[in-house]
Scaffold this motif. Structure first.
Motif, PDB file in Angstrom:
ATOM      1  N   LYS A 143       0.857  -1.180   0.000  1.00  0.00           N
ATOM      2  CA  LYS A 143       0.000   0.000   0.000  1.00  0.00           C
ATOM      3  C   LYS A 143       0.894   1.231   0.000  1.00  0.00           C
ATOM      4  O   LYS A 143       1.551   1.524   1.003  1.00  0.00           O
ATOM      5  CB  LYS A 143      -0.923  -0.003   1.214  1.00  0.00           C
ATOM      6  CG  LYS A 143      -1.925   1.136   1.187  1.00  0.00           C
ATOM      7  CD  LYS A 143      -2.877   1.058   2.346  1.00  0.00           C
ATOM      8  CE  LYS A 143      -3.865   2.199   2.263  1.00  0.00           C
ATOM      9  NZ  LYS A 143      -4.775   2.194   3.405  1.00  0.00           N
ATOM     10  N   GLY A 144       0.962   1.916  -1.133  1.00  0.00           N
ATOM     11  CA  GLY A 144       1.786   3.120  -1.247  1.00  0.00           C
ATOM     12  C   GLY A 144       3.247   2.821  -0.987  1.00  0.00           C
ATOM     13  O   GLY A 144       3.869   2.019  -1.664  1.00  0.00           O
ATOM     14  N   LYS A 145       3.807   3.447   0.050  1.00  0.00           N
ATOM     15  CA  LYS A 145       5.227   3.318   0.398  1.00  0.00           C
ATOM     16  C   LYS A 145       5.487   2.149   1.340  1.00  0.00           C
ATOM     17  O   LYS A 145       6.602   1.980   1.810  1.00  0.00           O
ATOM     18  CB  LYS A 145       5.712   4.594   1.082  1.00  0.00           C
ATOM     19  CG  LYS A 145       5.600   5.844   0.255  1.00  0.00           C
ATOM     20  CD  LYS A 145       6.053   7.022   1.082  1.00  0.00           C
ATOM     21  CE  LYS A 145       5.839   8.324   0.355  1.00  0.00           C
ATOM     22  NZ  LYS A 145       6.276   9.465   1.173  1.00  0.00           N
ATOM     23  N   GLU A 146       4.486   1.348   1.631  1.00  0.00           N
ATOM     24  CA  GLU A 146       4.622   0.329   2.667  1.00  0.00           C
ATOM     25  C   GLU A 146       4.351  -1.081   2.144  1.00  0.00           C
ATOM     26  O   GLU A 146       3.437  -1.293   1.346  1.00  0.00           O
ATOM     27  CB  GLU A 146       3.655   0.643   3.809  1.00  0.00           C
ATOM     28  CG  GLU A 146       3.807  -0.236   5.010  1.00  0.00           C
ATOM     29  CD  GLU A 146       2.911   0.212   6.143  1.00  0.00           C
ATOM     30  OE1 GLU A 146       3.371   0.990   6.985  1.00  0.00           O
ATOM     31  OE2 GLU A 146       1.732  -0.218   6.166  1.00  0.00           O
ATOM     32  N   LYS A 147       5.149  -2.040   2.621  1.00  0.00           N
ATOM     33  CA  LYS A 147       4.905  -3.464   2.403  1.00  0.00           C
ATOM     34  C   LYS A 147       4.766  -4.113   3.766  1.00  0.00           C
ATOM     35  O   LYS A 147       5.555  -3.840   4.673  1.00  0.00           O
ATOM     36  CB  LYS A 147       6.071  -4.136   1.669  1.00  0.00           C
ATOM     37  CG  LYS A 147       6.089  -3.945   0.194  1.00  0.00           C
ATOM     38  CD  LYS A 147       7.182  -4.812  -0.416  1.00  0.00           C
ATOM     39  CE  LYS A 147       7.340  -4.522  -1.887  1.00  0.00           C
ATOM     40  NZ  LYS A 147       8.447  -5.301  -2.470  1.00  0.00           N
ATOM     41  N   ARG A 148       3.766  -4.976   3.876  1.00  0.00           N
ATOM     42  CA  ARG A 148       3.554  -5.713   5.118  1.00  0.00           C
ATOM     43  C   ARG A 148       3.578  -7.202   4.813  1.00  0.00           C
ATOM     44  O   ARG A 148       3.024  -7.647   3.811  1.00  0.00           O
ATOM     45  CB  ARG A 148       2.213  -5.339   5.747  1.00  0.00           C
ATOM     46  CG  ARG A 148       2.167  -3.904   6.204  1.00  0.00           C
ATOM     47  CD  ARG A 148       0.791  -3.520   6.681  1.00  0.00           C
ATOM     48  NE  ARG A 148       0.465  -4.236   7.906  1.00  0.00           N
ATOM     49  CZ  ARG A 148      -0.769  -4.333   8.397  1.00  0.00           C
ATOM     50  NH1 ARG A 148      -1.785  -3.802   7.766  1.00  0.00           N
ATOM     51  NH2 ARG A 148      -0.977  -4.991   9.513  1.00  0.00           N
TER      52      ARG A 148
ATOM     53  N   VAL B  11       7.614  -2.817   6.264  1.00  0.00           N
ATOM     54  CA  VAL B  11       8.736  -2.074   5.681  1.00  0.00           C
ATOM     55  C   VAL B  11       8.174  -0.824   5.011  1.00  0.00           C
ATOM     56  O   VAL B  11       7.291  -0.922   4.155  1.00  0.00           O
ATOM     57  CB  VAL B  11       9.501  -2.927   4.642  1.00  0.00           C
ATOM     58  CG1 VAL B  11      10.712  -2.165   4.123  1.00  0.00           C
ATOM     59  CG2 VAL B  11       9.914  -4.264   5.230  1.00  0.00           C
ATOM     60  N   THR B  12       8.685   0.330   5.403  1.00  0.00           N
ATOM     61  CA  THR B  12       8.282   1.595   4.798  1.00  0.00           C
ATOM     62  C   THR B  12       9.453   2.101   3.968  1.00  0.00           C
ATOM     63  O   THR B  12      10.594   2.121   4.445  1.00  0.00           O
ATOM     64  CB  THR B  12       7.911   2.639   5.869  1.00  0.00           C
ATOM     65  OG1 THR B  12       6.936   2.064   6.745  1.00  0.00           O
ATOM     66  CG2 THR B  12       7.349   3.903   5.243  1.00  0.00           C
ATOM     67  N   TYR B  13       9.158   2.494   2.731  1.00  0.00           N
ATOM     68  CA  TYR B  13      10.185   2.984   1.816  1.00  0.00           C
ATOM     69  C   TYR B  13      10.113   4.501   1.732  1.00  0.00           C
ATOM     70  O   TYR B  13       9.095   5.118   2.062  1.00  0.00           O
ATOM     71  CB  TYR B  13       9.994   2.350   0.437  1.00  0.00           C
ATOM     72  CG  TYR B  13      10.229   0.857   0.461  1.00  0.00           C
ATOM     73  CD1 TYR B  13      11.503   0.330   0.294  1.00  0.00           C
ATOM     74  CD2 TYR B  13       9.188  -0.032   0.696  1.00  0.00           C
ATOM     75  CE1 TYR B  13      11.728  -1.044   0.338  1.00  0.00           C
ATOM     76  CE2 TYR B  13       9.402  -1.405   0.747  1.00  0.00           C
ATOM     77  CZ  TYR B  13      10.674  -1.895   0.569  1.00  0.00           C
ATOM     78  OH  TYR B  13      10.896  -3.251   0.618  1.00  0.00           O
ATOM     79  N   GLN B  14      11.209   5.139   1.268  1.00  0.00           N
ATOM     80  CA  GLN B  14      11.249   6.594   1.158  1.00  0.00           C
ATOM     81  C   GLN B  14      10.178   7.101   0.198  1.00  0.00           C
ATOM     82  O   GLN B  14       9.587   8.152   0.425  1.00  0.00           O
ATOM     83  CB  GLN B  14      12.636   7.052   0.706  1.00  0.00           C
ATOM     84  CG  GLN B  14      13.690   6.856   1.774  1.00  0.00           C
ATOM     85  CD  GLN B  14      15.058   7.330   1.320  1.00  0.00           C
ATOM     86  OE1 GLN B  14      15.193   8.122   0.398  1.00  0.00           O
ATOM     87  NE2 GLN B  14      16.092   6.832   1.971  1.00  0.00           N
ATOM     88  N   SER B  15       9.956   6.376  -0.883  1.00  0.00           N
ATOM     89  CA  SER B  15       8.881   6.722  -1.806  1.00  0.00           C
ATOM     90  C   SER B  15       8.362   5.428  -2.415  1.00  0.00           C
ATOM     91  O   SER B  15       9.025   4.397  -2.356  1.00  0.00           O
ATOM     92  CB  SER B  15       9.370   7.671  -2.906  1.00  0.00           C
ATOM     93  OG  SER B  15      10.196   6.978  -3.809  1.00  0.00           O
ATOM     94  N   SER B  16       7.192   5.477  -3.005  1.00  0.00           N
ATOM     95  CA  SER B  16       6.632   4.261  -3.601  1.00  0.00           C
ATOM     96  C   SER B  16       7.354   3.888  -4.887  1.00  0.00           C
ATOM     97  O   SER B  16       7.202   2.786  -5.393  1.00  0.00           O
ATOM     98  CB  SER B  16       5.131   4.439  -3.853  1.00  0.00           C
ATOM     99  OG  SER B  16       4.909   5.572  -4.655  1.00  0.00           O
ATOM    100  N   ALA B  17       8.177   4.793  -5.419  1.00  0.00           N
ATOM    101  CA  ALA B  17       8.875   4.543  -6.678  1.00  0.00           C
ATOM    102  C   ALA B  17      10.276   3.959  -6.496  1.00  0.00           C
ATOM    103  O   ALA B  17      10.869   3.502  -7.452  1.00  0.00           O
ATOM    104  CB  ALA B  17       8.972   5.835  -7.486  1.00  0.00           C
TER     105      ALA B  17
END
Length: 190
Positions: A101-106, A122-128
């Motif tokens: 979901k967006g910048k996050e993977k669960r 895991v949250t990423y700096q941006s979804s890209a």
């Protein structure tokens, strides 16, 4: 005639087994399906060595604060809860559901699956891009005499890509004793 045919068949099978490129043996206990938490942490140890950490430890409400420089092995011990929370084991190959979901993977433990690690987020700096901003795990364990729950979080500095802060908080309860509440928070100082 039967003996000759059997002999030729066995020779054909014997020689056919040796053809082709030899493959190195894969580690049968490790998979590469989920976020590689163990290797993510281990890959940072060389960069973190000789960095100072300001650490606050709380055990059942009693707080202690220290500032210490850690070598590579000490960092490995300090971050061991995250290394142990890695779910990339062959036994877990179908145990987790991945949600994006967006910048996050669960990675959520499926209800029918068994395991102590209930979730990795895991949250990423941006979804890209794939630059990690934060990693959190939730672990729970319970049997007739003992129950525990642990939450750990790594925050990553966006410019250096290194762990900037970490925390591990947990509760341990033995059947006939009061629960122990433990929290460790570290702030990495350059």
């Amino acid at each position: 005639m039967k003996k000759l045919f059997s002999l030729l068949l066995m020779l054909g099978l014997l020689f056919s087994c040796n053809e082709g490129e030899e493959q190195p043996l894969a580690n049968p206990t490790q998979i590469d399906k989920y976020f590689p938490l163990k290797s993510f942490v281990i890959n940072q140890l060389d960069e973190l060595k000789d960095h100072k950490v300001h650490k606050i430890t709380m055990i059942n409400g009693e707080e202690a604060s220290t500032e210490v420089v850690l070598n590579k092995e000490q960092w490995r011990k300090e971050l061991d809860a995250f290394i142990q929370a890695d779910i990339n084991k062959a036994a877990n190959s179908t145990a987790y559901e991945e949600q994006k979901k967006g910048k996050e993977k669960r990675y959520l433990l499926k209800p029918e699956a068994k395991g102590n690690i209930k979730e990795i987020r895991v949250t990423y700096q941006s979804s890209a891009n794939d630059k990690v901003k934060q990693v959190t795990f939730v672990a729970e364990s319970e049997n007739f005499f003992y129950e525990s729950s642990t939450t750990g979080t790594l925050k990553i500095d966006e410019s250096s890509g290194l762990i900037s802060t970490y925390s591990v908080e947990g509760t341990q309860k033995v059947w006939f004793l009061s629960p122990n509440e433990i929290a460790v928070k570290g702030n990495v100082v350059e």
